[in-house]
Design a protein around this motif. Sequence first.
Motif, PDB file in Angstrom:
ATOM      1  N   UNK A 223       0.870  -1.188   0.000  1.00  0.00           N
ATOM      2  CA  UNK A 223       0.000   0.000   0.000  1.00  0.00           C
ATOM      3  C   UNK A 223       0.897   1.225   0.000  1.00  0.00           C
ATOM      4  N   UNK A 224       0.450   2.271  -0.686  1.00  0.00           N
ATOM      5  CA  UNK A 224       1.126   3.568  -0.564  1.00  0.00           C
ATOM      6  C   UNK A 224       0.188   4.439   0.269  1.00  0.00           C
ATOM      7  N   UNK A 265      -8.064  -7.190  -1.858  1.00  0.00           N
ATOM      8  CA  UNK A 265      -8.445  -6.138  -0.904  1.00  0.00           C
ATOM      9  C   UNK A 265      -8.382  -6.592   0.560  1.00  0.00           C
ATOM     10  N   UNK A 266      -8.651  -7.883   0.784  1.00  0.00           N
ATOM     11  CA  UNK A 266      -8.583  -8.386   2.171  1.00  0.00           C
ATOM     12  C   UNK A 266      -7.136  -8.325   2.668  1.00  0.00           C
ATOM     13  N   UNK A 267      -6.214  -8.648   1.749  1.00  0.00           N
ATOM     14  CA  UNK A 267      -4.787  -8.595   2.089  1.00  0.00           C
ATOM     15  C   UNK A 267      -4.357  -7.145   2.352  1.00  0.00           C
ATOM     16  N   UNK A 268      -4.896  -6.220   1.557  1.00  0.00           N
ATOM     17  CA  UNK A 268      -4.567  -4.790   1.758  1.00  0.00           C
ATOM     18  C   UNK A 268      -4.995  -4.351   3.145  1.00  0.00           C
ATOM     19  N   UNK A 269      -6.187  -4.767   3.535  1.00  0.00           N
ATOM     20  CA  UNK A 269      -6.708  -4.420   4.864  1.00  0.00           C
ATOM     21  C   UNK A 269      -5.800  -4.994   5.952  1.00  0.00           C
ATOM     22  N   UNK A 270      -5.361  -6.246   5.753  1.00  0.00           N
ATOM     23  CA  UNK A 270      -4.505  -6.893   6.765  1.00  0.00           C
ATOM     24  C   UNK A 270      -3.153  -6.177   6.856  1.00  0.00           C
ATOM     25  N   UNK A 271      -2.590  -5.835   5.700  1.00  0.00           N
ATOM     26  CA  UNK A 271      -1.300  -5.123   5.689  1.00  0.00           C
ATOM     27  C   UNK A 271      -1.444  -3.808   6.450  1.00  0.00           C
ATOM     28  N   UNK A 286      -3.709   8.380   5.209  1.00  0.00           N
ATOM     29  CA  UNK A 286      -4.633   8.400   4.055  1.00  0.00           C
ATOM     30  C   UNK A 286      -4.124   7.345   3.069  1.00  0.00           C
ATOM     31  N   UNK A 287      -4.944   6.353   2.756  1.00  0.00           N
ATOM     32  CA  UNK A 287      -4.511   5.294   1.844  1.00  0.00           C
ATOM     33  C   UNK A 287      -4.613   5.821   0.412  1.00  0.00           C
ATOM     34  N   UNK A 288      -3.499   5.804  -0.309  1.00  0.00           N
ATOM     35  CA  UNK A 288      -3.459   6.377  -1.657  1.00  0.00           C
ATOM     36  C   UNK A 288      -3.674   5.302  -2.732  1.00  0.00           C
ATOM     37  N   UNK A 289      -2.979   4.163  -2.588  1.00  0.00           N
ATOM     38  CA  UNK A 289      -3.066   3.152  -3.657  1.00  0.00           C
ATOM     39  C   UNK A 289      -2.550   1.807  -3.159  1.00  0.00           C
TER      40      UNK A 289
END
Length: 349
Positions: A223-224, A265-271, A286-289
Amino acid sequence: MPKIVVLGAGINGISTALAIQESIPKCQVIKQRMNLSVCVSSYPDVQFQIFPVTVISDRFSPNTTSDVAAGLIEPYLCDDDVDRIIKWTRTTILRIQEYMAGGHPGAEEQSGYYLSSVKSIPKWLEVMKNVHILSEKEMKEVAKRPEHKFGFFYTTWYLEPTAYIKWETEQFLKNGGQFLQQKINKIDDVSKMGYDVIVNCTGLGSREMVGDKEVYPTRGQVLRVECPRVKHFLIDDEYYALLNENTITLGGTQDRNQWNTTINPILSQKIFEENCRNIPSLRSARILSAHVDLRPTRGTVRLEAEPNGKVIHNYGHGGSGITLHWGCAMECVNLVKKMMLEEKKNSKI
Ligand SMILES: Cc1cc2nc3c(=O)[nH]c(=O)nc-3n(C[C@H](O)[C@H](O)[C@H](O)COP(=O)(O)OP(=O)(O)OC[C@H]3O[C@@H](n4cnc5c(N)ncnc54)[C@H](O)[C@@H]3O)c2cc1C
Ligand SMILES: N[C@H](Cc1ccccc1)C(=O)O
């Protein structure tokens, strides 16, 4: 007049092409003012370029694996000989310091913590600055999880690949370099294109293009985010929050032999959640990308010239391609020079 081509336009391809131009003067356009004393005049700028360098690639920045990288200077997921890795990393750090001294964007020192469940001091720590092994008391203050038993503080660098490759590309073109967008199916096809020296920097693409099944993908998702409050990086056994110029890169996953480049997206949330556990201030980020790409993983980096051939390989950098890039590029230059010398000797016969 040997024609040199570099395959691939990730950090290793562009850096190797630029290193060849910078190290073999005849490979770059040299502007010279011919001042003739006789008629006290000077000729207009005269351009000399003997050996043009061409880069052929199917994708260019910002659409390469290199562009997804967090840009941390630290060896990772590269099981090569540790002294070779350290040598390449040192050469890259010197290049980054020169780049920084030029005031160019996307590179800076960054300091932070490595917290782990096991007590081990990696050899690559010797290239870092301000190294401090945390005492038990300091561990109590810094640890964020019960499994954080051991840690150290140090200063390394970040080198944002996209900004850096943009700068390198500008230098390469200024030196008379040329680009060709094309997918190469088999490396032998390039030999038939009349090149005398072929440098292969195609990363994971070498699996098909060269038929090297030793190179395989290790999927990474990041994630950035924007969070100016966070001033230190934090890496632990599974996750990382790494500084960049104006953003923070949160990682990270390392799934071997996984080819799927769809963002989960589930992995993004976990990260995000796991990194917030390590750095609570990230809650305000603020999650950018989100990004996914495949690390070109291989037992060792393949950096060698094919015997009695015209191909030099420079691929398989795993999770360390940014960290190793300039050290590997300069080693490639030595192989190119040797190959050109051989070529010259043979053509004399
Ligand atoms: C999520 C993630 C985070 C990372 N973070 C870091 C980090 O912090 N620090 C670090 O050092 N490393 C990091 N890495 C690893 C780093 O990104 C890679 O090691 C590096 O990008 C490899 O660079 P490369 O130029 O060899 O390959 P690539 O960037 O993959 O470039 C290969 C080039 O070859 C071209 N190509 C391939 N096949 C063909 C073909 N058949 N014909 C024509 N062109 C072809 C491609 O289009 C591309 O231009 C990370 C990787 C990931 C996935
Ligand atoms: N080298 C980067 C970031 C990283 C740094 C430290 C440990 C693990 C990963 C990667 O491949 O994701």
